[in-house]
Design an enzyme around this catalytic site. Structure first.
Site, short mmCIF file in Angstrom:
data_model
loop_
_atom_site.label_atom_id
_atom_site.label_comp_id
_atom_site.label_asym_id
_atom_site.label_seq_id
_atom_site.Cartn_x
_atom_site.Cartn_y
_atom_site.Cartn_z
N LYS A 155 1.07 -1.40 -0.21
CA LYS A 155 -0.39 0.19 -0.24
C LYS A 155 1.19 0.94 -0.21
O LYS A 155 1.89 1.14 -0.21
CB LYS A 155 -0.76 -0.01 1.02
N LYS A 189 -2.47 -10.83 10.83
CA LYS A 189 -2.69 -10.79 12.00
C LYS A 189 -3.44 -11.63 12.21
O LYS A 189 -4.48 -11.94 11.80
CB LYS A 189 -2.84 -9.92 12.47
N GLU A 223 -3.41 4.30 18.10
CA GLU A 223 -2.38 4.14 18.00
C GLU A 223 -1.79 5.16 18.82
O GLU A 223 -2.24 6.25 19.07
CB GLU A 223 -1.51 4.81 16.98
N ASP A 242 -5.19 6.49 4.87
CA ASP A 242 -3.89 5.55 5.34
C ASP A 242 -4.29 4.25 6.11
O ASP A 242 -4.28 3.26 6.32
CB ASP A 242 -2.99 6.95 6.60
N HIS A 247 -7.00 -1.24 6.16
CA HIS A 247 -7.03 -1.97 7.32
C HIS A 247 -8.67 -2.46 7.61
O HIS A 247 -8.70 -3.02 8.24
CB HIS A 247 -6.15 -1.60 8.82
N LYS A 347 -3.65 9.00 15.68
CA LYS A 347 -2.12 9.07 16.39
C LYS A 347 -1.97 9.24 17.60
O LYS A 347 -3.29 10.11 17.50
CB LYS A 347 -1.63 9.18 14.77
C1 BG6 Z 1 0.60 0.98 7.93
C2 BG6 Z 1 -0.31 2.75 8.12
O1 BG6 Z 1 -0.86 1.35 7.05
O2 BG6 Z 1 -0.03 0.37 9.50
C3 BG6 Z 1 0.72 3.13 9.64
O3 BG6 Z 1 0.42 3.59 7.28
C4 BG6 Z 1 0.00 3.07 10.75
O4 BG6 Z 1 0.34 4.50 9.57
C5 BG6 Z 1 0.24 1.52 10.82
O5 BG6 Z 1 1.06 3.40 11.63
C6 BG6 Z 1 -0.24 0.16 12.24
O6 BG6 Z 1 0.32 -0.94 11.68
P1 BG6 Z 1 0.29 -2.24 12.85
O7 BG6 Z 1 0.42 -3.07 12.83
O8 BG6 Z 1 1.14 -1.03 13.81
O9 BG6 Z 1 -0.94 -1.42 13.98
#
Ligand code: BG6
Length: 497
Positions: A155, A189, A223, A242, A247, A347
């Site tokens: 991505k 995951k 996050e 993003d 996701h 975030k």
């Molecule tokens: C990525 C995003 O696809 O996924 C990031 O670009 C994000 O901004 C990340 O931090 C989160 O992934 P994970 O696996 O840490 O939850």
């Protein structure tokens, strides 16, 4: 299906993703015995380096980021699998040299010519890369039953619907859809894969899995980190593009899909697609009731003061990029009509915590639930995706004592305590799946484009409103008050995580 012998070629093999995720993932699988019997890896990037230099680079990545520590006894066997070729992705000569190197490696390791090309590169280079691979004869025709070439695409696939279509067109001109693996690491995951096991490997959930018994669903992907060093990308993307476009919409499809009749890749992907087809568009008329966006302001995180988003390195002082978004989404089909799905992601929130919580309807207002001023708490099934992977079910019980008083308790399952902490990381599983030719956990073209269609409605509404500033939330908190209001207007509350 087992991973088949092949060479994994990483375009961008000297980059951050390779160092942090891809090489450690391959290393862990080599320790766990998951790699094919004949296997080699070749990194390709601009930096001048030889094989030895690349092995050192890989070692540093493994020492810092691998889930299992570097095993000195195993290292010599592993490092001989690693190779490197410097070169520019836009230069056809690079691909000629690559072809020759791959043939030599085939000979040394007894690999029958199979290739997996991992494009860990900026989207602007995808076109030249796949075109050059094709021109150099590095892509076998899909009818070739003896060999395979498969391409993994990272991505973001596009920035909006039109650019996503362009990327898909370029891929489609040079490859067959069955050779394309669009990665969404959330699908790899363990806990995300467990959604299907939980729904369809048990008798007790599926009969209740519909509008009659489910009141609403909350999906949180929070996050703690800020934008870090990625402002160059993130400030043009924002949380909606993003995280939600890929996701979170994929999580939604797994929670909401109809029972598939087989585990075949396209059966599962068709069923996921049907959910995307039923998403109610968020039009300009309803965008303000259904979507909240915000940006983190200065605050406190991990014991330190942290700057607000507009003071982060690489972000302009008047940026209106959202670092938080909350949505209310409806799936207009027979199963889900009228059930709101609340989504939030951001975030610099209080902590890293992702979960899907299914809130069931309350029991009838008799017996224990007769007093409207003290309703008993409803059943909630919460799937914790990270970091404390697990599943918990809230149920009502009687508090011990002479009076009949109802008290909510949790039945808890934790991966860590039941299976140990060593679940493979998403990239391990996903790369092995590509080597095995299993596309179940990858995004098909239609999924990418339908997700963009849904997101683009919101982006269009935002663009036409010409906003100059966004609501702020203090770094280290659960998000803006506007998001609380959105859900409270429907008489619900965000879960405390
Ligand atoms: C990525 C995003 O696809 O996924 C990031 O670009 C994000 O901004 C990340 O931090 C989160 O992934 P994970 O696996 O840490 O939850």
């Amino acid at each position: 299906q087992l991973a088949q012998p092949c060479i994994l070629v990483i375009f961008g093999g000297g980059g951050d993703l390779s160092k942090r995720k891809l090489i450690p993932a391959i290393y862990n699988q080599s320790l766990d015995g998951g790699l094919p019997a004949s296997f080699a890896l070749l990194g390709l990037a601009l930096q001048e380096m030889d094989d030895q230099g690349y092995r050192q680079f890989a070692r540093e990545g493994i020492e810092s980021f691998s889930r299992q520590p570097l095993d000195e006894q195993h290292w010599p066997d592993f490092e001989r699998l690693l190779h490197y070729e410097p070169g520019s992705f836009t230069d056809p000569q690079t691909y000629q040299r690559l072809k020759q190197r791959l043939e030599e490696i085939d000979q040394t390791f007894g690999i029958p010519g199979n290739r997996v090309f991992y494009l860990a590169i900026p989207p602007s280079l995808i076109e030249t890369c796949v075109q050059n691979l094709n021109d150099a004869g590095l892509v076998y025709p899909v009818e070739d039953a003896q060999h395979f070439s498969r391409v993994i695409v990272e991505k973001p696939i596009g920035h909006d619907l039109q650019s996503a279509r362009q990327v898909n067109d370029v891929l489609g001109r040079n490859l067959d859809e069955s050779q394309i693996y669009r990665i969404d690491h959330y699908l790899g995951k363990e806990t995300v894969q467990n959604i299907l096991a939980m729904r369809f490997g048990n008798t007790i959930f599926e009969p209740l899995w519909n509008r009659k018994y489910i009141e609403h669903v909350q999906i949180t992907v929070a996050e703690a980190e800020g934008v870090g060093t990625r402002a160059g990308y993130y400030d043009h993307a924002g949380a909606l593009r993003d995280m939600v476009q890929n996701h979170i919409l994929q999580l939604l499809t797994l929670i909401a899909m109809e029972p598939p009749w087989s585990m075949k890749a396209d059966v599962i992907r068709d069923h996921r697609q049907n959910v995307l087809n039923c998403l109610r568009p968020i039009t300009p008329e309803i965008v303000n009731q259904h979507v909240v966006r915000a940006q983190y302001g200065p605050g406190y995180h991990g014991g330190f003061d942290v700057p607000g988003y507009r003071r982060e390195e690489g972000v302009g002082p008047d940026s209106t990029t959202e670092t938080y978004v909350a949505l209310k989404v409806f799936i207009d089909n027979w199963r889900w009509a009228g059930v709101p799905f609340y989504i939030r992601t951001g975030k610099r929130m209080t902590k890293r915590a992702s979960e899907i919580a299914v809130h069931f309807r309350g029991v009838p207002p008799v017996l224990f639930n007769a007093d409207p001023s003290h309703p008993i708490e409803q059943n909630v099934l919460a799937l914790s995706i990270q970091p404390n992977e697990g599943l918990s079910l809230r149920i009502s019980t009687k508090l011990p004592g002479p009076k009949v008083r109802i008290f909510p308790v949790k039945m808890d399952f934790r991966y860590g305590s039941t299976f140990g902490d060593q679940s493979p990381e998403a990239y391990e599983r996903l790369m092995l799946d590509v080597m095995a030719g299993d596309a179940t956990l990858f995004m098909r073209r239609d999924a990418v484009e339908s997700s963009w269609m849904f997101i683009e409605n919101i982006l269009d509404a935002w663009n036409s409103s010409g906003v100059r500033w966004l609501p702020e939330y203090t770094a280290g908190t659960w998000g803006p008050v506007e998001a609380e209001r959105m859900i409270e207007n429907d008489d619900f509350r965000w879960r405390l995580l």
